[in-house]
Design a protein around this motif. Sequence first.
Motif, PDB file in Angstrom:
ATOM      1  N   ASN A   1      17.530   1.061  35.262  1.00  0.00           N
ATOM      2  CA  ASN A   1      17.373   1.598  36.607  1.00  0.00           C
ATOM      3  C   ASN A   1      17.490   0.528  37.684  1.00  0.00           C
ATOM      4  O   ASN A   1      17.774   0.843  38.833  1.00  0.00           O
ATOM      5  CB  ASN A   1      15.997   2.272  36.735  1.00  0.00           C
ATOM      6  N   LEU A   2      17.264  -0.736  37.329  1.00  0.00           N
ATOM      7  CA  LEU A   2      17.136  -1.798  38.317  1.00  0.00           C
ATOM      8  C   LEU A   2      18.224  -2.855  38.190  1.00  0.00           C
ATOM      9  O   LEU A   2      18.728  -3.119  37.101  1.00  0.00           O
ATOM     10  CB  LEU A   2      15.776  -2.484  38.177  1.00  0.00           C
ATOM     11  N   SER A   3      18.571  -3.451  39.333  1.00  0.00           N
ATOM     12  CA  SER A   3      19.365  -4.681  39.340  1.00  0.00           C
ATOM     13  C   SER A   3      18.848  -5.592  40.450  1.00  0.00           C
ATOM     14  O   SER A   3      19.583  -6.401  41.000  1.00  0.00           O
ATOM     15  CB  SER A   3      20.853  -4.377  39.556  1.00  0.00           C
ATOM     16  N   ASP A   4      17.554  -5.434  40.760  1.00  0.00           N
ATOM     17  CA  ASP A   4      16.932  -6.155  41.867  1.00  0.00           C
ATOM     18  C   ASP A   4      15.427  -6.068  41.664  1.00  0.00           C
ATOM     19  O   ASP A   4      14.887  -4.958  41.536  1.00  0.00           O
ATOM     20  CB  ASP A   4      17.342  -5.497  43.187  1.00  0.00           C
ATOM     21  N   PRO A   5      14.709  -7.189  41.603  1.00  0.00           N
ATOM     22  CA  PRO A   5      13.257  -7.134  41.462  1.00  0.00           C
ATOM     23  C   PRO A   5      12.572  -6.333  42.566  1.00  0.00           C
ATOM     24  O   PRO A   5      11.460  -5.844  42.375  1.00  0.00           O
ATOM     25  CB  PRO A   5      12.839  -8.607  41.510  1.00  0.00           C
ATOM     26  N   LEU A   6      13.236  -6.190  43.704  1.00  0.00           N
ATOM     27  CA  LEU A   6      12.671  -5.429  44.821  1.00  0.00           C
ATOM     28  C   LEU A   6      13.176  -3.988  44.851  1.00  0.00           C
ATOM     29  O   LEU A   6      12.937  -3.270  45.818  1.00  0.00           O
ATOM     30  CB  LEU A   6      13.025  -6.118  46.143  1.00  0.00           C
ATOM     31  N   GLY A   7      13.877  -3.559  43.788  1.00  0.00           N
ATOM     32  CA  GLY A   7      14.535  -2.261  43.813  1.00  0.00           C
ATOM     33  C   GLY A   7      13.717  -1.088  43.340  1.00  0.00           C
ATOM     34  O   GLY A   7      14.194   0.055  43.376  1.00  0.00           O
ATOM     35  N   VAL A   8      12.472  -1.302  42.890  1.00  0.00           N
ATOM     36  CA  VAL A   8      11.682  -0.192  42.353  1.00  0.00           C
ATOM     37  C   VAL A   8      11.446   0.908  43.384  1.00  0.00           C
ATOM     38  O   VAL A   8      11.659   2.094  43.089  1.00  0.00           O
ATOM     39  CB  VAL A   8      10.345  -0.689  41.766  1.00  0.00           C
ATOM     40  N   PRO A   9      11.008   0.594  44.618  1.00  0.00           N
ATOM     41  CA  PRO A   9      10.799   1.688  45.584  1.00  0.00           C
ATOM     42  C   PRO A   9      12.066   2.508  45.838  1.00  0.00           C
ATOM     43  O   PRO A   9      12.012   3.738  45.923  1.00  0.00           O
ATOM     44  CB  PRO A   9      10.347   0.950  46.855  1.00  0.00           C
ATOM     45  N   ALA A  10      13.219   1.831  45.952  1.00  0.00           N
ATOM     46  CA  ALA A  10      14.466   2.558  46.188  1.00  0.00           C
ATOM     47  C   ALA A  10      14.835   3.420  44.988  1.00  0.00           C
ATOM     48  O   ALA A  10      15.325   4.548  45.147  1.00  0.00           O
ATOM     49  CB  ALA A  10      15.597   1.566  46.494  1.00  0.00           C
ATOM     50  N   ALA A  11      14.604   2.910  43.774  1.00  0.00           N
ATOM     51  CA  ALA A  11      14.919   3.689  42.578  1.00  0.00           C
ATOM     52  C   ALA A  11      14.035   4.920  42.482  1.00  0.00           C
ATOM     53  O   ALA A  11      14.512   6.030  42.201  1.00  0.00           O
ATOM     54  CB  ALA A  11      14.758   2.822  41.333  1.00  0.00           C
TER      55      ALA A  11
ATOM     56  N   ASN B   1      11.436  -8.294  36.189  1.00  0.00           N
ATOM     57  CA  ASN B   1      11.328  -7.163  37.097  1.00  0.00           C
ATOM     58  C   ASN B   1       9.956  -6.489  36.947  1.00  0.00           C
ATOM     59  O   ASN B   1       9.379  -6.508  35.854  1.00  0.00           O
ATOM     60  CB  ASN B   1      12.425  -6.137  36.796  1.00  0.00           C
ATOM     61  N   PRO B   2       9.462  -5.855  38.000  1.00  0.00           N
ATOM     62  CA  PRO B   2       8.168  -5.162  37.931  1.00  0.00           C
ATOM     63  C   PRO B   2       8.307  -3.793  37.263  1.00  0.00           C
ATOM     64  O   PRO B   2       8.085  -2.747  37.871  1.00  0.00           O
ATOM     65  CB  PRO B   2       7.761  -5.045  39.404  1.00  0.00           C
ATOM     66  N   TRP B   3       8.666  -3.817  35.982  1.00  0.00           N
ATOM     67  CA  TRP B   3       8.946  -2.575  35.265  1.00  0.00           C
ATOM     68  C   TRP B   3       7.712  -1.684  35.152  1.00  0.00           C
ATOM     69  O   TRP B   3       7.831  -0.455  35.027  1.00  0.00           O
ATOM     70  CB  TRP B   3       9.501  -2.876  33.874  1.00  0.00           C
ATOM     71  N   GLN B   4       6.538  -2.291  35.224  1.00  0.00           N
ATOM     72  CA  GLN B   4       5.309  -1.487  35.116  1.00  0.00           C
ATOM     73  C   GLN B   4       5.216  -0.475  36.261  1.00  0.00           C
ATOM     74  O   GLN B   4       4.743   0.651  36.070  1.00  0.00           O
ATOM     75  CB  GLN B   4       4.074  -2.386  35.110  1.00  0.00           C
ATOM     76  N   LYS B   5       5.666  -0.881  37.456  1.00  0.00           N
ATOM     77  CA  LYS B   5       5.636   0.048  38.595  1.00  0.00           C
ATOM     78  C   LYS B   5       6.627   1.192  38.394  1.00  0.00           C
ATOM     79  O   LYS B   5       6.356   2.338  38.785  1.00  0.00           O
ATOM     80  CB  LYS B   5       5.954  -0.707  39.884  1.00  0.00           C
ATOM     81  N   LEU B   6       7.764   0.886  37.786  1.00  0.00           N
ATOM     82  CA  LEU B   6       8.736   1.924  37.477  1.00  0.00           C
ATOM     83  C   LEU B   6       8.160   2.887  36.448  1.00  0.00           C
ATOM     84  O   LEU B   6       8.239   4.110  36.607  1.00  0.00           O
ATOM     85  CB  LEU B   6      10.019   1.278  36.958  1.00  0.00           C
ATOM     86  N   ARG B   7       7.574   2.330  35.403  1.00  0.00           N
ATOM     87  CA  ARG B   7       6.930   3.164  34.373  1.00  0.00           C
ATOM     88  C   ARG B   7       5.856   4.047  34.974  1.00  0.00           C
ATOM     89  O   ARG B   7       5.791   5.260  34.693  1.00  0.00           O
ATOM     90  CB  ARG B   7       6.313   2.257  33.303  1.00  0.00           C
TER      91      ARG B   7
ATOM     92  N   LEU C   1       8.148  11.862  30.095  1.00  0.00           N
ATOM     93  CA  LEU C   1       7.678  11.301  28.844  1.00  0.00           C
ATOM     94  C   LEU C   1       8.287   9.922  28.603  1.00  0.00           C
ATOM     95  O   LEU C   1       9.507   9.745  28.658  1.00  0.00           O
ATOM     96  CB  LEU C   1       8.053  12.218  27.678  1.00  0.00           C
ATOM     97  N   ASN C   2       7.445   8.946  28.312  1.00  0.00           N
ATOM     98  CA  ASN C   2       7.866   7.598  27.985  1.00  0.00           C
ATOM     99  C   ASN C   2       8.234   7.568  26.497  1.00  0.00           C
ATOM    100  O   ASN C   2       7.382   7.719  25.630  1.00  0.00           O
ATOM    101  CB  ASN C   2       6.723   6.621  28.278  1.00  0.00           C
ATOM    102  N   LEU C   3       9.531   7.356  26.219  1.00  0.00           N
ATOM    103  CA  LEU C   3      10.013   7.383  24.840  1.00  0.00           C
ATOM    104  C   LEU C   3      10.370   5.997  24.314  1.00  0.00           C
ATOM    105  O   LEU C   3      11.122   5.879  23.345  1.00  0.00           O
ATOM    106  CB  LEU C   3      11.248   8.294  24.736  1.00  0.00           C
ATOM    107  N   ASN C   4       9.835   4.953  24.907  1.00  0.00           N
ATOM    108  CA  ASN C   4      10.106   3.598  24.418  1.00  0.00           C
ATOM    109  C   ASN C   4       9.357   3.371  23.110  1.00  0.00           C
ATOM    110  O   ASN C   4       8.150   3.145  23.093  1.00  0.00           O
ATOM    111  CB  ASN C   4       9.689   2.575  25.475  1.00  0.00           C
ATOM    112  N   ASN C   5      10.104   3.479  21.981  1.00  0.00           N
ATOM    113  CA  ASN C   5       9.520   3.436  20.637  1.00  0.00           C
ATOM    114  C   ASN C   5       8.408   4.462  20.507  1.00  0.00           C
ATOM    115  O   ASN C   5       7.300   4.166  20.028  1.00  0.00           O
ATOM    116  CB  ASN C   5       9.001   2.030  20.308  1.00  0.00           C
ATOM    117  N   ALA C   6       8.723   5.683  20.948  1.00  0.00           N
ATOM    118  CA  ALA C   6       7.712   6.735  20.953  1.00  0.00           C
ATOM    119  C   ALA C   6       8.369   8.099  20.754  1.00  0.00           C
ATOM    120  O   ALA C   6       9.580   8.265  20.927  1.00  0.00           O
ATOM    121  CB  ALA C   6       6.930   6.718  22.273  1.00  0.00           C
ATOM    122  N   ARG C   7       7.529   9.056  20.403  1.00  0.00           N
ATOM    123  CA  ARG C   7       7.961  10.444  20.252  1.00  0.00           C
ATOM    124  C   ARG C   7       7.190  11.303  21.233  1.00  0.00           C
ATOM    125  O   ARG C   7       6.095  10.938  21.672  1.00  0.00           O
ATOM    126  CB  ARG C   7       7.730  10.923  18.817  1.00  0.00           C
ATOM    127  N   GLY C   8       7.748  12.455  21.589  1.00  0.00           N
ATOM    128  CA  GLY C   8       7.070  13.362  22.497  1.00  0.00           C
ATOM    129  C   GLY C   8       7.649  14.756  22.390  1.00  0.00           C
ATOM    130  O   GLY C   8       8.727  14.958  21.802  1.00  0.00           O
TER     131      GLY C   8
END
Length: 314
Positions: A85-95, A155-161, A170-177
């Motif tokens: 989703n990101l190509s900029d550490p400051l891109g989370v709000p825009a995404a 990148n601040p991926w935690q804010k995106l998550r 649903l977060n499917l990073n090595n997960a089922r749902g």
Amino acid sequence: MRPLYSVPLGVAATGAACLVYAAGYEVRSFRLRRVEVPILPAGARPLRILQVSDIHMVNGQAKKQRWLKSLAGLRPDLVVNTGDNLSDPLGVPAALDALGPLMDFPGVYVFGSNDYYGPARKSPTRYLKALRSGVHGLNNPDGTGRRGITGAVHNPWQKLRDGFDQAGWLNLNNARGRLTLAGLDLEFTGLDDPHIRHDDYAAVAGGPSPDADLSLAVVHAPYLRTLDAFTADGYPLILAGHTHGGQLCIPFYGALVTNCDLDTDRVKGLSTHTTPHHRSYLHVSAGCGTNRYTPVRFACPPEATLLTLTPAPR
């Protein structure tokens, strides 16, 4: 007399025109791909899945943000986000702003390497040469690079998550749902990004649950080891991104690279993957963005895909 420099100048002019087209027009020429996949149980109504991938959001990409917001007008039954989703550490709000209207719908997601790490400048020539020789992220044939990533921008991926989770995706990073949609009990199995060796198939192994109406597999980078595992376990459809469709393609020929060990014939769109006893549909999105340092596309427009799942033929 023929001018001495007529051929080189002509080639240079053609190259310049292609660069202007690739960087000035095609990279912002967003498209919607439509695909039908016959995998639903008999009698089920069609299920519409919107797949978005490889957004690579950078602050100031207003047209991309508007286009992503407009996709909510499709009113999909489900949104699948296959990462980067990101190509900029400051891109989370825009995404999150761009995806906001889509987060009103049920959704699932996995991350790609660019959600975790900021991009680095690379020589296009060296980059393509490396890919052609089999250098893919932390998956080099000789094992180099598997010790991990050093010196990268985080990148601040935690804010995106957190934004996705708060919307109910649903977060499917090595997960089922599981979700119930259109009267169907849907199961999802996902992997974190194989490109940086974050995938852990053992954590989600076991194949589709027998009591689910449909089970789908989701991963960012379509490395063969993940496709083999999902297919061998009997998942009817695998959704992936990462390849950018080749990004810089040759008209009437296609992609030169996939940025993983997938063959170029399946670099984007719907295809199949086969193991000795099973066959799965594979859909690879060409994505709608680029690395911030290579903001060009040629013969490979940015895209999202509306997949319509229909009942399998009897």
